[in-house]
Design an enzyme around this catalytic site. Structure first.
Site, mmCIF file in Angstrom:
data_model
loop_
_atom_site.group_PDB
_atom_site.id
_atom_site.type_symbol
_atom_site.label_atom_id
_atom_site.label_comp_id
_atom_site.label_asym_id
_atom_site.label_seq_id
_atom_site.Cartn_x
_atom_site.Cartn_y
_atom_site.Cartn_z
ATOM 1 N N LYS A 69 5.164 -0.214 32.199
ATOM 2 C CA LYS A 69 5.233 -1.474 31.466
ATOM 3 C C LYS A 69 3.858 -1.863 30.904
ATOM 4 C CE LYS A 69 9.613 -1.662 32.598
ATOM 5 N NZ LYS A 69 9.789 -0.822 33.733
ATOM 6 N N TYR A 102 14.333 -6.724 40.471
ATOM 7 C CA TYR A 102 14.749 -5.779 39.444
ATOM 8 C C TYR A 102 16.025 -5.065 39.941
ATOM 9 C CZ TYR A 102 14.735 -1.540 36.634
ATOM 10 O OH TYR A 102 15.107 -0.500 35.821
ATOM 11 N N ARG A 147 -0.030 18.407 43.707
ATOM 12 C CA ARG A 147 0.830 17.430 44.386
ATOM 13 C C ARG A 147 0.027 16.629 45.410
ATOM 14 N NH1 ARG A 147 3.673 18.759 48.524
ATOM 15 N NH2 ARG A 147 4.068 20.902 47.825
ATOM 16 N N ASP A 151 5.799 -6.531 44.196
ATOM 17 C CA ASP A 151 5.935 -5.869 42.897
ATOM 18 C C ASP A 151 5.307 -6.810 41.871
ATOM 19 O OD1 ASP A 151 6.759 -5.009 40.365
ATOM 20 O OD2 ASP A 151 8.667 -4.224 41.101
HETATM 21 C C1 PLP Z 1 9.753 -5.450 38.043
HETATM 22 C C2 PLP Z 1 10.075 -3.994 37.927
HETATM 23 N N1 PLP Z 1 9.847 -3.183 38.978
HETATM 24 C C3 PLP Z 1 10.124 -1.858 38.921
HETATM 25 C C4 PLP Z 1 10.667 -1.295 37.794
HETATM 26 C C5 PLP Z 1 10.966 0.188 37.772
HETATM 27 O O1 PLP Z 1 10.003 0.850 37.014
HETATM 28 P P1 PLP Z 1 10.230 2.272 36.315
HETATM 29 O O2 PLP Z 1 11.224 2.075 35.223
HETATM 30 O O3 PLP Z 1 8.872 2.661 35.850
HETATM 31 O O4 PLP Z 1 10.755 3.195 37.381
HETATM 32 C C6 PLP Z 1 10.941 -2.080 36.692
HETATM 33 C C7 PLP Z 1 11.528 -1.468 35.482
HETATM 34 O O5 PLP Z 1 12.067 -2.060 34.606
HETATM 35 C C8 PLP Z 1 10.632 -3.479 36.744
HETATM 36 O O6 PLP Z 1 10.876 -4.298 35.704
#
Ligand code: PLP
Length: 409
Positions: free
Chosen positions: A212, A114, A60, A187
């Protein structure tokens, strides 16, 4: 450490295991599944705990496979450090907490994020006393006024918003955040370090859902936070205390994905540009959203901030006829998967009103410009002509279905 026991119970537990690594070098970092590590001398373990020498003690706190992935991402992002997390949401959680822990407990965020990130801000942070003010990043003056008024600890934006694909001016937003004493958290899932390195544009922390494009094969859930050295102690402390650590197997898969990220992403961006152009001339498509097209409101910003010919690998479009037409389109796809994600090798289609933005009320979606006939495509690496053919035949089938009741009148 070697046991010479004659007892099968002891042999079963110890024989063959815990060998020192030899003088060969595996060509890829192995999956270190061990949860704990020990040293010749106990004082070495203590030195590791005290950060006085490199090493690992407990997974961890850090793991050789995960550390290799972290080093890979830090290098690609031009960051001083990276910390891997169990998902993109865990990365967002960690970075937001780090941002407000020594600063004002206020957040100013882009008004389109998101869906789950918006939900985390409103339903997790807000009840804990950390309020978020949402502001439009496409109106820099208005955004700065909101930041000046709120004086937040953190400003949170996405490089390209979803599904309208608005492009955030990261360099200007970094100036705004810093002028008012806030950190800029970005992000960058939709752009990847191949297209943009937000830290070089002034951001303080960058996060990815590496589920992704980085992972890229639809077989792993992971996330990562990268940033400047000053923030490393807080992020590292929060990571080991909260425990949303990335597992070694997932780190291995994501690291393997990142090796081909530039190859995949360049191809995906080129395919997205080709598909957007094809859809823009399709009479059955009402409107195309793609920052590489001259009719996109952020076309000039995209040209300024992104490498030539790269505008991301997501294309959104409107079909007249609302939900029924959108669902008919999804059902008619023959190659693209009607699946909820972005960034995999294969092309995927998603209906925001049903999935990524389902938590928002229809009114809220409408206010953001997400109509009931809007679809979002994550463009894959397949041959462009096959992608275009599949999407166009599904558009045609959905148009035909929508017209069918009229034909029977
Ligand atoms: C722009 C963006 N940020 C964060 C996330 C969250 O990622 P995760 O599904 O790996 O938790 C997503 C998921 O679709 C996303 O499209």
């Amino acid at each position: 450490m070697r046991s010479h026991s004659k007892n099968i119970q002891t042999q079963a537990v110890h024989a063959g295991d815990r060998k020192k690594l030899a003088d060969y070098t595996p060509v890829t970092t192995p999956i270190f599944a061990a949860s704990t590590y020990f040293y010749e001398k106990a004082e070495d373990l203590e030195a590791v705990f005290n950060n006085e020498r490199p090493g690992h003690s407990y997974s961890r706190y850090g793991n050789p496979t995960t550390s290799a992935f972290e080093e890979q991402v830090a290098t690609l992002e031009g960051a001083d450090f990276a910390v891997a997390t169990s998902s993109g949401m865990a990365a967002a959680h960690l970075a937001l907490l780090a941002g407000v822990s020594d600063r004002r407990r206020k957040i100013v965020a882009a008004s389109v994020l998101y869906g789950q990130t918006m939900s985390m801000l409103m339903k997790v942070f807000e009840p804990l006393g950390v309020e978020t003010r949402f502001a439009d990043v496409s109106d820099l003056e208005g955004f700065e006024a909101a930041v000046a008024e709120e004086k937040p600890g953190v400003v949170l934006v996405e490089t390209i918003s979803n599904p309208l694909l608005r492009v955030a001016e990261i360099d200007r937003l970094a100036e705004i955040a810093h002028r008012h004493g806030a950190l800029l958290l970005v992000d960058a899932t939709f752009t990847t370090p191949v297209m943009m390195r937000p830290l070089e544009l002034g951001a303080d922390l960058v996060i990815h859902s590496s589920t992704k494009y980085m992972g890229g094969h639809g077989d792993v859930l992971s996330g990562v936070v990268a940033g400047r050295a000053e923030l490393q102690p807080t992020i590292t402390y929060l990571s080991k205390t909260l425990g949303a650590t990335l597992g070694a197997f997932e780190a291995f898969l994501t690291m393997r994905g990142v090796k081909t990220l530039p190859l995949r992403f360049e191809r995906q961006c080129a395919n997205a540009l080709g598909l957007a152009e094809a859809l823009a001339t399709n009479a059955d498509v009402e409107r195309v959203y793609f920052p590489g097209r001259p009719d996109h409101p952020d076309a000039a910003i995209a040209r300024r901030l992104f490498p030539e010919g790269m505008y991301g690998a997501v294309v959104s479009f409107d079909l007249e006829g609302g939900r029924e037409r959108a669902l008919a389109f999804l059902d008619a796809l023959r190659m693209a998967a009607p699946a909820t994600s972005v960034g995999d090798l294969h092309t995927m289609a998603l209906y925001p009103a049903m999935s990524s933005h389902r938590d928002l009320s229809p009114k809220h979606r409408q206010r953001l410009g997400i109509g009931d006939g809007m679809l979002r495509l994550s463009v894959g690496v397949e041959a462009l002509e096959d992608i275009v053919a599949d999407v166009e035949q599904a558009v045609a089938v959905s148009a035909h279905k929508a017209a069918a009741p009229l034909a029977g009148d």
